[in-house]
Design a protein around this motif. Structure first.
Motif, short mmCIF file in Angstrom:
data_model
loop_
_atom_site.label_atom_id
_atom_site.label_comp_id
_atom_site.label_asym_id
_atom_site.label_seq_id
_atom_site.Cartn_x
_atom_site.Cartn_y
_atom_site.Cartn_z
N VAL A 2 0.84 -1.19 0.00
CA VAL A 2 0.00 0.00 0.00
C VAL A 2 0.88 1.25 0.00
O VAL A 2 1.85 1.35 0.76
CB VAL A 2 -0.92 0.01 1.23
CG1 VAL A 2 -1.76 1.28 1.25
CG2 VAL A 2 -1.82 -1.22 1.22
N VAL A 24 -4.33 6.91 -1.87
CA VAL A 24 -4.08 5.59 -1.29
C VAL A 24 -4.15 4.56 -2.42
O VAL A 24 -5.17 4.46 -3.10
CB VAL A 24 -5.12 5.26 -0.21
CG1 VAL A 24 -4.81 3.90 0.43
CG2 VAL A 24 -5.17 6.35 0.84
N SER A 25 -3.08 3.83 -2.63
CA SER A 25 -3.07 2.86 -3.71
C SER A 25 -2.47 1.54 -3.21
O SER A 25 -1.76 1.51 -2.22
CB SER A 25 -2.28 3.37 -4.90
OG SER A 25 -0.92 3.59 -4.55
N SER A 27 -3.19 -3.02 -3.48
CA SER A 27 -4.24 -4.02 -3.33
C SER A 27 -4.05 -4.83 -2.07
O SER A 27 -2.99 -4.81 -1.46
CB SER A 27 -4.24 -4.95 -4.55
OG SER A 27 -3.00 -5.61 -4.64
N ASN A 30 -7.68 -2.97 2.83
CA ASN A 30 -8.86 -2.11 2.86
C ASN A 30 -8.91 -1.43 4.22
O ASN A 30 -9.44 -1.98 5.18
CB ASN A 30 -10.12 -2.95 2.62
CG ASN A 30 -11.36 -2.09 2.51
OD1 ASN A 30 -11.27 -0.90 2.16
ND2 ASN A 30 -12.50 -2.66 2.81
N ARG A 71 -13.12 12.05 2.65
CA ARG A 71 -12.57 11.01 1.78
C ARG A 71 -13.44 10.86 0.55
O ARG A 71 -14.66 11.06 0.61
CB ARG A 71 -12.43 9.68 2.53
CG ARG A 71 -13.72 9.08 3.02
CD ARG A 71 -13.48 7.93 3.99
NE ARG A 71 -12.86 6.77 3.36
CZ ARG A 71 -12.46 5.69 4.01
NH1 ARG A 71 -12.58 5.63 5.34
NH2 ARG A 71 -11.93 4.66 3.38
N ASN A 73 -14.12 7.87 -1.79
CA ASN A 73 -13.85 6.44 -1.95
C ASN A 73 -13.62 6.07 -3.42
O ASN A 73 -12.84 5.16 -3.71
CB ASN A 73 -15.00 5.63 -1.37
CG ASN A 73 -15.06 5.75 0.14
OD1 ASN A 73 -14.04 5.90 0.81
ND2 ASN A 73 -16.27 5.71 0.69
N LYS A 75 -12.10 7.75 -5.61
CA LYS A 75 -10.75 8.14 -6.00
C LYS A 75 -9.69 7.61 -5.04
O LYS A 75 -8.50 7.88 -5.23
CB LYS A 75 -10.64 9.67 -6.05
CG LYS A 75 -11.51 10.32 -7.12
CD LYS A 75 -11.31 11.84 -7.13
CE LYS A 75 -12.15 12.49 -8.21
NZ LYS A 75 -11.98 13.96 -8.23
N ASN A 76 -10.12 6.89 -4.01
CA ASN A 76 -9.19 6.39 -3.00
C ASN A 76 -8.29 7.51 -2.47
O ASN A 76 -7.07 7.37 -2.39
CB ASN A 76 -8.32 5.25 -3.56
CG ASN A 76 -9.12 4.00 -3.82
OD1 ASN A 76 -10.06 3.69 -3.10
ND2 ASN A 76 -8.77 3.29 -4.87
N THR A 77 -8.94 8.59 -2.14
CA THR A 77 -8.21 9.77 -1.71
C THR A 77 -8.82 10.31 -0.43
O THR A 77 -10.04 10.30 -0.26
CB THR A 77 -8.24 10.86 -2.80
OG1 THR A 77 -7.66 10.32 -3.99
CG2 THR A 77 -7.45 12.09 -2.37
#
Length: 120
Positions: A2, A24-25, A27, A30, A71, A73, A75-77
């Motif tokens: 991550v 946040v990148s 796999s 979560n 947040r 979700n 864009k995972n930002t």
């Protein structure tokens, strides 16, 4: 693995605003909680704000009413809107992610950080 990549820091005058972003990148992870921590020279890293999966938020007393975490979700930002900045807010700000619903500053923030400097 991550990755947490912060951006948006800079130099601002006291009373001004900045918005920090953290992408946040990766796999297999979560996070239940995302947050922001900060560390000023000679001081311990401290938790600033947390946002959980259910959208609930919490803030350190020293930023309540001035900072807002959010947040996206899709864009995972995660963002930190900082208003009415004070010189004592100057620090390196770190994004944090945790599999728990709370953040441990030293354990959960491993990005490179972004410098925020507030001039008086």
């Amino acid at each position: 693995q991550v990755r947490l990549v912060e951006s948006g820091g800079g130099l601002v005058q006291a009373g001004g605003s900045l918005r920090l972003s953290c992408a946040v990148s990766g796999s297999g992870f979560n996070p239940k909680a995302l947050g922001w921590c900060r560390q000023a020279p000679g001081k311990q890293r401290e938790l600033v704000a947390t946002i959980r999966l259910d959208g609930s938020t919490s803030y350190a007393d020293f930023v309540k009413g001035r900072f807002a975490i959010s947040r996206d979700n899709a864009k995972n930002t995660v963002y930190l809107q900082m208003n009415t900045l004070k010189p004592e807010d100057s620090a390196v700000y770190y994004c944090a992610a945790s599999a728990r619903d709370y953040i441990l500053p030293l354990l959960d923030s491993w990005g490179q950080g972004t410098q925020v400097t507030v001039a008086s």
